[in-house]
Design a protein around this motif. Structure first.
Motif, mmCIF file in Angstrom:
data_model
loop_
_atom_site.group_PDB
_atom_site.id
_atom_site.type_symbol
_atom_site.label_atom_id
_atom_site.label_comp_id
_atom_site.label_asym_id
_atom_site.label_seq_id
_atom_site.Cartn_x
_atom_site.Cartn_y
_atom_site.Cartn_z
ATOM 1 N N ALA A 132 34.032 49.046 45.167
ATOM 2 C CA ALA A 132 35.107 49.869 45.741
ATOM 3 C C ALA A 132 36.457 49.163 45.750
ATOM 4 C CB ALA A 132 34.736 50.276 47.169
ATOM 5 N N ILE A 133 36.499 47.894 45.336
ATOM 6 C CA ILE A 133 37.733 47.108 45.388
ATOM 7 C C ILE A 133 38.137 46.730 43.973
ATOM 8 C CG2 ILE A 133 38.791 44.972 46.251
ATOM 9 C CD1 ILE A 133 36.865 45.064 48.577
ATOM 10 N N PRO A 134 39.407 46.941 43.596
ATOM 11 C CA PRO A 134 39.864 46.577 42.243
ATOM 12 C C PRO A 134 39.591 45.106 41.944
ATOM 13 C CG PRO A 134 41.542 47.861 43.389
ATOM 14 C CD PRO A 134 40.485 47.540 44.396
ATOM 15 N N GLU A 135 39.309 44.817 40.671
ATOM 16 C CA GLU A 135 38.923 43.461 40.274
ATOM 17 C C GLU A 135 39.955 42.424 40.690
ATOM 18 O OE1 GLU A 135 37.832 40.941 36.198
ATOM 19 O OE2 GLU A 135 38.042 43.136 36.136
ATOM 20 N N GLN A 136 41.238 42.760 40.571
ATOM 21 C CA GLN A 136 42.273 41.776 40.881
ATOM 22 C C GLN A 136 42.353 41.443 42.368
ATOM 23 O OE1 GLN A 136 42.621 44.713 39.487
ATOM 24 N NE2 GLN A 136 44.431 45.867 40.201
ATOM 25 N N LEU A 137 41.813 42.300 43.216
ATOM 26 C CA LEU A 137 41.823 42.046 44.653
ATOM 27 C C LEU A 137 40.485 41.502 45.160
ATOM 28 C CD1 LEU A 137 43.700 45.211 46.008
ATOM 29 C CD2 LEU A 137 44.635 42.930 45.555
ATOM 30 N N LEU A 138 39.413 41.750 44.416
ATOM 31 C CA LEU A 138 38.081 41.378 44.895
ATOM 32 C C LEU A 138 37.943 39.866 45.056
ATOM 33 C CD1 LEU A 138 35.280 42.317 45.697
ATOM 34 C CD2 LEU A 138 34.629 42.323 43.270
ATOM 35 N N GLU A 139 38.492 39.089 44.119
ATOM 36 C CA GLU A 139 38.388 37.634 44.227
ATOM 37 C C GLU A 139 39.058 37.139 45.497
ATOM 38 O OE1 GLU A 139 39.383 33.532 41.746
ATOM 39 O OE2 GLU A 139 40.023 35.467 40.941
#
Length: 457
Positions: A203-210
């Motif tokens: 549910a979280i964009p890849e650029q924010l998940l990290e």
């Protein structure tokens, strides 16, 4: 009557030995001590007996034709992690004893065995298996309502693995309650007093998940105006639940693997790593075995996460829970919306119990909420229920979901018709045995569960 006699009188023992005479003698001795015994002359027939009635303990010979005692133990563990097994053998040796103990058998005796020692081992093993969850009571599972045997088995396994530190992987369809199960495991664990933190990896964009997982330092990227602790640090000392782990991007899979191996995280933009102490519980509705085969999910990460796998049943597999859950949701929602609704008509409940529920418990909650919001009478009628079921978006299955449900229901019908005979079922399906077993594995079905009772006593 003393405690030992009480325990014996309440203990069901499944005895497994390919020698009928020794089996009869062992049964007589245990019955004389007050145990309730059942007998099987092979590992295969023992598994069939397990499917029809769960014993409190299995006592098996080690050397048997076909499935030997350790193979039977492995099969039992796949079905029921908490069921104790004692191994008997006339071929006792140090290597065999070490191997049996390493795999986790509850006891190991060589023939000729001492009957008093065997009875003591049975009582000790059953006492440990039955008493492990008592001190914690039932509060750990209070959020999960069920009267279903298959769900109780799942919870029993969850309670058993909760006491350890191993990573747990929960497989099951969307909406079946994987996060509730993860919270229950956390509550039953030694980490219960520490935080439980959950994140949906899909549910979280890849650029924010990290950044969400590992944190970041001030200035690491545009908008990073201050240091931010990631979820690994927020869950310090507790449990981190990674939901829909199958949706995690490949680049992050590598970084997550490094964190699990090194037990430290490096926030985005940081030059130093931070030690972390968390227990990982992960879940997905996807087939990770297929994802591994197709290269979409790292095999090394899979084995790090999937130390113990639990499969949570779908709502369709636990239909006896539907009235219980529906009434619970109705009471809660009626109070929230201040509606004078207190029950369902028998016809409305019949519709609920017979619906396909591709969206599982989450969809059931949505349907009940619709009926409570629209009801003008204390009893929800069938007409309103039918309207809610037809209008609910989750009631329209995707093609893949419909095919999966048809496959499972078709396999169950075949196994019931053939009483678990895989050869007959495969012939009726016009598939070879290997392909049929693959289908059973894909849908987590055991042919032995459909076999009739062996009749061996």
């Amino acid at each position: 009557m003393n405690t030992a006699e009480n325990l014996a009188g309440n203990t069901r023992v499944l005895l497994v030995d390919d020698d009928p005479d020794l089996l009869r003698l062992l049964s007589i001795r245990l019955k004389a001590s007050g145990f309730d015994t059942r007998c099987s002359t092979s590992g295969e027939s023992a598994l069939a007996a397990l499917a029809s009635q769960r014993p409190d303990i299995v006592v098996t010979d080690l050397r048997m034709p076909g499935m030997d005692g350790l193979a039977l133990f492995d099969a039992v563990r796949q079905q029921d992690l908490s069921l104790p097994v004692i191994v008997l053998t006339a071929h006792g040796s140090i290597p065999e004893a070490i191997e049996a103990t390493r795999r986790g058998v509850s006891g190991y005796l060589t023939k000729p065995y001492d009957a008093a020692e065997l009875i003591a081992q049975i009582q000790r093993a059953v006492g440990q298996a039955g008493g492990g969850s008592e001190p914690a009571g039932e509060s750990w599972r209070s959020a999960i309502l069920t009267r279903s045997a298959i769900m109780e088995d799942f919870l029993q396994q969850a309670r058993l693995v909760a006491a350890s530190e191993v990573s747990v992987f929960i497989h099951g369809p969307s909406g079946a309650g994987k996060e509730l199960a993860a919270r229950a495991i956390h509550k039953a664990s030694p980490r219960a007093a520490r935080p439980f933190v959950a994140i949906n990896c899909g549910a979280i964009p890849e650029q924010l998940l990290e950044s969400e997982l590992f944190g970041h330092v001030k200035g690491a990227f545009t908008g990073a105006h201050r240091d931010h602790d990631g979820l690994f640090q927020s869950a310090r000392g507790g449990s981190l639940f990674l939901d829909e782990i199958g949706d995690m991007p490949a680049a992050l899979q590598v970084k997550l693997l490094r964190v699990l191996e090194e037990r430290e995280v490096r926030p985005v933009g940081a030059t130093r790593s931070v030690p972390v102490d968390v227990r990982i519980i992960s879940a997905t509705h996807r087939d990770l075995n297929m994802a591994r085969a197709e290269g979409r999910f790292r095999e090394d990460l899979y084995y790090r996460l999937n130390v113990v796998e639990l499969t949570i049943p779908s709502l369709a597999e636990r239909r006896e829970d539907i009235p219980l859950l529906a009434q619970h949701f109705l009471q809660r929602l009626a109070a929230r919306y201040q509606r004078p609704v207190n029950t369902f008509s028998p016809e409305a409940m019949t519709l609920l119990v017979s619906a396909p529920w591709p969206g599982n418990v989450r969809q059931l909650l949505n349907v009940v909420e619709q009926t409570v919001a629209l009801s003008t009478t204390p009893v929800i009628p069938a007409s309103l229920m039918l309207r809610a079921l037809q209008g609910d978006g989750g009631a329209i299955e995707s093609f893949e979901e419909a095919r999966r449900r048809f496959e499972r229901e078709y396999l169950i019908r075949l196994l019931r018709l053939t009483e678990g005979n895989v050869s007959q079922a495969a012939r009726l399906a016009q598939r070879n045995r290997t392909e049929f077993y693959r289908l059973l594995s894909r849908h987590h079905l055991e042919a032995g569960a459909f076999k009739p009772e062996s009749g061996e006593h």
